[in-house]
Design an enzyme around this catalytic site. Structure first.
Site, PDB file in Angstrom:
ATOM      1  N   ARG B 271     -17.075 -76.286  26.866  1.00 35.18           N
ATOM      2  CA  ARG B 271     -16.217 -77.292  26.805  1.00 35.18           C
ATOM      3  C   ARG B 271     -14.763 -76.911  26.512  1.00 35.18           C
ATOM      4  NH1 ARG B 271     -17.405 -81.183  22.849  1.00 35.18           N
ATOM      5  NH2 ARG B 271     -15.704 -80.322  21.525  1.00 35.18           N
ATOM      6  N   HIS B 275     -13.941 -83.040  22.567  1.00 44.85           N
ATOM      7  CA  HIS B 275     -14.950 -83.851  23.165  1.00 44.85           C
ATOM      8  C   HIS B 275     -14.276 -85.062  23.937  1.00 44.85           C
ATOM      9  CE1 HIS B 275     -18.225 -86.679  23.246  1.00 44.85           C
ATOM     10  NE2 HIS B 275     -17.439 -87.704  22.180  1.00 44.85           N
ATOM     11  N   TYR B 284     -13.290 -77.126  14.501  1.00 40.82           N
ATOM     12  CA  TYR B 284     -14.588 -76.704  14.478  1.00 40.82           C
ATOM     13  C   TYR B 284     -14.785 -75.281  15.142  1.00 40.82           C
ATOM     14  CZ  TYR B 284     -14.894 -79.868  18.593  1.00 40.82           C
ATOM     15  OH  TYR B 284     -14.905 -80.715  19.565  1.00 40.82           O
TER      16      TYR B 284
END
Lengths: 335, 381
Positions: B271, B275, B284
């Site tokens: 990705r 998100h 992260y």
């Protein structure tokens, strides 16, 4: 007018007959669940269906309630009418996400393009000495979810008629079967069982003038018994059997309470946050100027369903109902 | 003597009911994700298919960019971009026949447009004016599912129903790596295998469930390995290799259509964006990791292959980009119009026939709206 011979039959027999008739009438009706095939269900409601209609129409599924309901959703999407059996009330909880997140709102989220005509049969309620997780009255959860119909029969004839109506409905129906009434008999005409009860109509089971007992499912016979016993006290009680919790029949309930001026709601489910609170509020809103007393609730205690040897203390019985009727401010109303 | 030594000393007879089930070996995924582009297998790929995949990839990337921009303009409440995952999305849509069904998750809008649904309709959920903007039956695309993995049992049920009716319809269900931890994933896989339902499960392993990396999601050797426990084959594929994803899915679809049962395909991808726009991915993961995946971009991989084999020239590239640009311009123009909101829809589609209570509530809302229209003078209170 011909007189039809009414024969005694059990609610279980009427439910089986309803499933069989629905399957025979419409090839898109499929029964599915754990143990519904060869065994005929733990309560034998699906007895003989796999034999008559084949495994594809009456299917033993893997033991997984979310999977049972979730796959039924997909089957309904493809034009079938699944009738799902959840073996016991508390066994239905793993399927809650499917029920609340998908079943109840698929019609709404697709602006009517994808209705889900499926029926979820759930044996519910106590009084059969079941161990933990086998006696819950979970109707309040279903009632609180828009998009679901919630019905529960109290008589043999209604068991047949309402189940046929549920299966014929183009919306999802939670069909709550009062398991302690499975083996109760009353007069029913199995030769001509074609009456299909419309979902959403309450019925007055007993006419009376002193007060109205508003009830449904397993508590209906208890209320009728209480009404008989109340005659000794000089009270003439009316008993309204809701039959359908959603949609709710305000008209029948309101008409009765306006006539009698007093009401007690009776059910097994817990009182706090239970169906009785909603019903009492609706009655009060619509009948305030006709009421001689506050609307009372006789419900199960606000406890997890008790162990079988203690359940008789929990379930609303005749004495507790009569005691509530006795508290309906008779001295003020002067009836 | 130890227990193990004791066991070696005698050969116990199995319990009466025990019989070997199936040989797990054919179900096991390859050790490495399967690739086509840049390998010898690419020579056998259909040039026409590669060109179609390329056009859709370019279009998909442009859609991702446009939808992200619409979020920044406040036209979308949220957009979960699938930038970097376009190969999975496009292959999932192109591998299906018209009669087949697609079951997308909320991140799979690209697959939905590649299937032919109007791009504006795929965004109604994210725009907030309605939930599902399209008629699922019109393109055989289920509503975008926000709860994780709950659409997988629907795919199984639909495929099962189709087979019962004698239709050779296949359902393809899409899910992310995080969703494989959900109970509905397990139940769907199990039902599919037991019923031998014609279903293909496509897991887009993009590395993160919001912020949680795969290592904290599962202890399985790969997500494809999960298939073996259910008795279905697991396949591992490079999710950025559009030709490979298409080939593996095509094989699984063919198998399902021929009565061979379900397959679980894990596409290893990444990705590139966060998100959603509400997420801060820098908390992260490190830039170096993102850059490595950018170098493995699905459009670059396919473009390189097509160019080397002289299947795509500058003019072909230009045509693909112009087509994507036209789609984006149309999407932008129509999304910049304020949607017409129908308050009657609030009550009309809860039940086949509105209940008395809903009709009362609808009348109440109408009275409120009338009072609003009349203004403070006209309200008459």
């Amino acid at each position: 007018m011909t007189t039809v011979a009414l024969k005694p039959a059990t609610m279980a027999q009427a439910l089986t007959r309803a499933l069989r008739d629905a399957m025979a009438a419409d090839p898109s009706v499929h029964v599915m669940g754990e143990d519904v095939g060869t065994l005929g269900g733990v309560f034998r409601i699906t007895d003989g269906l796999a034999e008559e209609f084949g495994d594809d129409r009456c299917t033993d599924t893997p033991l997984a309630e979310a999977g049972i309901l979730g796959t039924a959703v997909g089957m309904a999407m493809y034009g079938l009418r699944p009738v799902v059996e959840m073996q016991f009330d508390a066994f239905a909880y793993p399927a809650f996400e499917q029920l609340i997140s998908h079943v109840s709102r698929m019609r709404n989220r697709t602006r009517g393009a994808m209705p889900l005509p499926l029926t979820i049969r759930i044996p519910y309620g106590g009084g059969i000495g079941g161990v933990e997780h086998h006696s819950d009255s979970s109707e309040a959860y279903y009632m609180a979810t828009p998009g679901l119909h919630v019905v529960t029969p109290a008589t043999v004839a209604d068991a047949y008629g309402l189940l046929r109506a549920a299966i014929a409905s183009d919306d999802p129906v939670v069909f709550l079967e009062p398991k302690r009434l499975y083996w109760s008999k009353d007069s029913w005409n199995p030769e001509e069982p074609d009456t299909v009860e419309p979902i959403g109509r309450a019925v007055v089971r007993r006419r009376g003038s002193s007060a109205t007992l508003i009830t449904y499912g397993p508590s209906v016979p208890v209320c009728l018994e209480a009404a008989e016993a109340a005659r000794e006290e000089g009270w003439d009680l009316e008993v309204v059997d809701l039959r359908s919790l959603v949609p709710f029949d305000d008209e029948t309930v309101t008409a009765s309470v306006r006539r009698t001026g007093r009401a007690v709601v009776v059910h097994e489910s817990t009182g706090f946050g239970g169906p009785g609170g909603e019903i009492a509020a609706r009655v009060t809103e619509r009948c305030f100027h006709h009421l001689e007393a506050p609307v009372l609730r006789i419900a199960g205690f606000d406890i997890p369903y008790p162990a079988p040897m203690l359940e008789r203390h929990h379930l609303p019985g005749v004495d507790r109902i009569l005691d509530a009727v006795g508290r309906l401010q008779w001295e003020v109303g002067g009836r | 003597m130890t227990v193990m030594e004791q066991r070696g000393a005698y050969r116990p007879t199995p319990p009466p009911a025990w019989q070997p089930r199936t040989d797990p070996a054919p179900l096991l995924p390859d050790a490495l994700p399967y690739r086509v582009l840049g390998t010898e297998a690419a020579a056998e790929a259909d040039p026409e298919l590669l060109r179609r995949l390329y056009a859709q990839l370019v279009r998909g990337r442009r859609y991702n960019v446009q939808a992200t921009a619409l979020t920044k303009q406040g036209r979308l409440a949220v957009y979960p971009a699938s930038t970097g995952q376009e190969a999975c999305q496009v292959a999932a849509a192109l591998v299906l026949e018209e009669r087949d069904w697609l079951f997308p998750s909320y991140r799979d809008t690209l697959a939905v447009i590649a299937r032919g649904v109007d791009p504006v309709e795929t965004l109604t959920l994210l725009r907030g004016d309605w939930h599902t903007g399209y008629d699922p039956h019109a393109h055989r695309v289920a509503p975008l599912s926000t709860p994780l993995a709950t659409q997988l049992p629907h795919a199984v049920g639909l495929a099962h129903a189709a087979r019962l009716k004698g239709d050779d319809v296949v359902a393809l269900a899409m899910i992310g790596d995080g969703g494989t931890s959900e109970g509905d994933f397990h139940e769907a896989m199990n039902f599919a295998a037991v019923w031998q339902a014609p279903v293909v499960f496509l897991v887009q392993n993009n590395g993160f469930a919001i912020s949680v990396p795969l290592a904290k999601q599962t202890a399985a050797p790969s997500l494809a390995h999960k298939a073996v426990g259910y008795g279905m084959p697991g396949r591992l594929v490079d999710g950025n290799d559009a030709a490979a994803v298409h080939q593996v899915l095509a094989e699984a679809v063919r198998r399902a259509r021929e009565g061979g049962g379900p397959t679980l395909v894990e596409a290893v991808t990444y990705r590139i964006d966060a998100h959603t726009n509400a997420d801060d991915a820098t908390r992260y993961r490190v830039d170096a990791e993102v850059e490595a995946w950018r170098a493995h971009d699905p459009i670059l991989l396919l473009e390189r292959e097509l160019t080397e084999r002289e299947l795509l020239d500058e003019q072909g590239k230009k045509a693909a980009h112009e087509d994507a640009e036209a789609m984006a311009a149309d999407l932008r123009a129509r999304m910049n119009q304020d949607p017409e909101l129908g308050t009657k829809d609030l009550f009309a589609h809860v039940y086949a026939r509105p209940t008395t209570q809903l009709l009362e509530q609808e009348a109440q809302l109408q009275a409120e709206l009338d009072a609003e229209t009349a203004g403070p003078e006209g309200a008459g209170r």
